[in-house]
Motif scaffolding. Sequence first.
Motif, PDB file in Angstrom:
ATOM      1  N   GLN A  26      -8.947  -3.988  10.437  1.00 26.51           N
ATOM      2  CA  GLN A  26      -8.053  -2.823  10.287  1.00 26.51           C
ATOM      3  C   GLN A  26      -8.949  -1.597  10.035  1.00 26.51           C
ATOM      4  OE1 GLN A  26      -4.056  -3.397   8.700  1.00 26.51           O
ATOM      5  NE2 GLN A  26      -4.857  -5.136   7.545  1.00 26.51           N
ATOM      6  N   MET A  59      -8.755   1.450   9.181  1.00 24.60           N
ATOM      7  CA  MET A  59      -8.723   2.380   8.040  1.00 24.60           C
ATOM      8  C   MET A  59      -9.745   1.993   6.975  1.00 24.60           C
ATOM      9  SD  MET A  59      -5.985   0.534   8.619  1.00 24.60           S
ATOM     10  CE  MET A  59      -4.307   0.148   8.212  1.00 24.60           C
ATOM     11  N   MET A  71       0.015  -6.892  -9.092  1.00 27.66           N
ATOM     12  CA  MET A  71       0.801  -6.071  -8.165  1.00 27.66           C
ATOM     13  C   MET A  71       1.366  -4.832  -8.870  1.00 27.66           C
ATOM     14  SD  MET A  71       0.514  -7.092  -5.145  1.00 27.66           S
ATOM     15  CE  MET A  71       1.640  -6.123  -4.173  1.00 27.66           C
ATOM     16  N   CYS A 101      -3.334   2.720   1.639  1.00 30.64           N
ATOM     17  CA  CYS A 101      -2.632   1.732   2.464  1.00 30.64           C
ATOM     18  C   CYS A 101      -2.913   0.345   1.888  1.00 30.64           C
ATOM     19  CB  CYS A 101      -3.073   1.802   3.933  1.00 30.64           C
ATOM     20  SG  CYS A 101      -2.095   0.698   4.982  1.00 30.64           S
ATOM     21  N   TYR A 102      -1.868  -0.410   1.660  1.00 34.01           N
ATOM     22  CA  TYR A 102      -2.040  -1.797   1.205  1.00 34.01           C
ATOM     23  C   TYR A 102      -2.594  -2.642   2.346  1.00 34.01           C
ATOM     24  CZ  TYR A 102       0.610  -1.547  -3.210  1.00 34.01           C
ATOM     25  OH  TYR A 102       1.025  -1.288  -4.485  1.00 34.01           O
ATOM     26  N   MET A 103      -3.395  -3.619   1.995  1.00 28.95           N
ATOM     27  CA  MET A 103      -3.903  -4.588   2.960  1.00 28.95           C
ATOM     28  C   MET A 103      -3.319  -5.964   2.623  1.00 28.95           C
ATOM     29  SD  MET A 103      -6.444  -3.090   4.855  1.00 28.95           S
ATOM     30  CE  MET A 103      -5.154  -1.901   5.117  1.00 28.95           C
ATOM     31  N   GLY A 104      -2.203  -6.278   3.281  1.00 28.58           N
ATOM     32  CA  GLY A 104      -1.576  -7.582   3.060  1.00 28.58           C
ATOM     33  C   GLY A 104      -2.469  -8.717   3.523  1.00 28.58           C
ATOM     34  N   THR A 105      -3.429  -8.383   4.351  1.00 30.22           N
ATOM     35  CA  THR A 105      -4.375  -9.370   4.894  1.00 30.22           C
ATOM     36  C   THR A 105      -5.186 -10.068   3.798  1.00 30.22           C
ATOM     37  OG1 THR A 105      -5.533  -7.315   5.454  1.00 30.22           O
ATOM     38  CG2 THR A 105      -4.679  -8.606   7.269  1.00 30.22           C
ATOM     39  N   THR A 146      -4.069  -8.464  -3.765  1.00 32.99           N
ATOM     40  CA  THR A 146      -3.834  -7.431  -2.756  1.00 32.99           C
ATOM     41  C   THR A 146      -4.999  -6.449  -2.772  1.00 32.99           C
ATOM     42  OG1 THR A 146      -2.123  -6.018  -1.758  1.00 32.99           O
ATOM     43  CG2 THR A 146      -2.533  -5.688  -4.110  1.00 32.99           C
ATOM     44  N   ARG A 186       8.828   7.055   6.202  1.00 32.16           N
ATOM     45  CA  ARG A 186       9.526   5.949   6.865  1.00 32.16           C
ATOM     46  C   ARG A 186      10.785   5.590   6.080  1.00 32.16           C
ATOM     47  NH1 ARG A 186       5.519   2.372   8.650  1.00 32.16           N
ATOM     48  NH2 ARG A 186       7.171   1.055   9.449  1.00 32.16           N
ATOM     49  N   ARG A 218      13.926   3.055   4.698  1.00 36.06           N
ATOM     50  CA  ARG A 218      14.095   1.713   4.162  1.00 36.06           C
ATOM     51  C   ARG A 218      15.490   1.247   4.548  1.00 36.06           C
ATOM     52  NH1 ARG A 218       9.402   2.418   3.750  1.00 36.06           N
ATOM     53  NH2 ARG A 218       8.055   2.106   1.931  1.00 36.06           N
TER      54      ARG A 218
END
Length: 224
Positions: free
Chosen positions: A33, A35, A79, A97-101, A123, A137, A139
């Motif tokens: 990713q 970023m 979290m 930006c969160y990295m769920g990866t 995370t 965005r 919801r």
Amino acid sequence: MGASSSGNLNSVTMVLTRDEDRKRVLWETHGEQDMILQAPLLVTFCADWWRTREWLRLRDAKDNFNNFLGFEVASYDAMILAQNVCLGFQNHGLGICYMGTTLFAMKEISEFLELPETCAPITTIVVGYPAEDPAKRDRLPLKAFVHDERYRLPDVDEIEETYKVREVKGWERYMSMPGLREMAAEHGITTLAQFYTSEIKYDPKFFEEVSKETFEFLKSKKFL
Ligand SMILES: Cc1cc2nc3c(=O)[nH]c(=O)nc-3n(C[C@H](O)[C@H](O)[C@H](O)COP(=O)(O)O)c2cc1C
């Protein structure tokens, strides 16, 4: 740092990665990713009982938290802290930006960051000054989340209503990305729902595999 914390035991650790070579390794681990390479800072939030357990040992207290409930408790602390840190950064004009990866590569990240026993990455966020100002965005409608006194199973009409706008906007957003549009066409994907559980996004087979690996990882960390 004022985030709520279970028992105020603060069972969390944040590992900062700023070194460009080390960021590049984590970029690979996080599914490339970009970023990660663009932003100057990566913060990995870990559920961490190692420090607490060492303190307990030094004080002749009973050992604990090397169990699944310990993992859960520390993960929630991690979290909650992560989100507070995000709001703090945003308050200073930074973007995140969160990295769920992180959850897809817990073992690799743990080894790379040299995390000890009963310490697991939960995370990650990338942090930097935003180079763009994207539109906020949406919801799902609030109504869909709120149940009064008892869980109310939504009927088909309510499900239709809940996803009506998302289905159009979400699909349009993904299809405005040329790479994704081509991939969706190749896989015969025609709706947002199909996209979400396709091989391009959250493939059930991949989730099944990673779930097994996570189980093994938690065992190796003495959380199971
Ligand atoms: C736990 C978690 C993991 C996420 N992982 C990723 C990720 O790996 N890559 C990414 O681009 N965005 C990631 N996101 C960001 C979401 O995609 C994003 O929050 C969502 O699409 C809504 O967009 P918004 O936050 O800009 O309103 C993650 C968000 C959360 C909460």
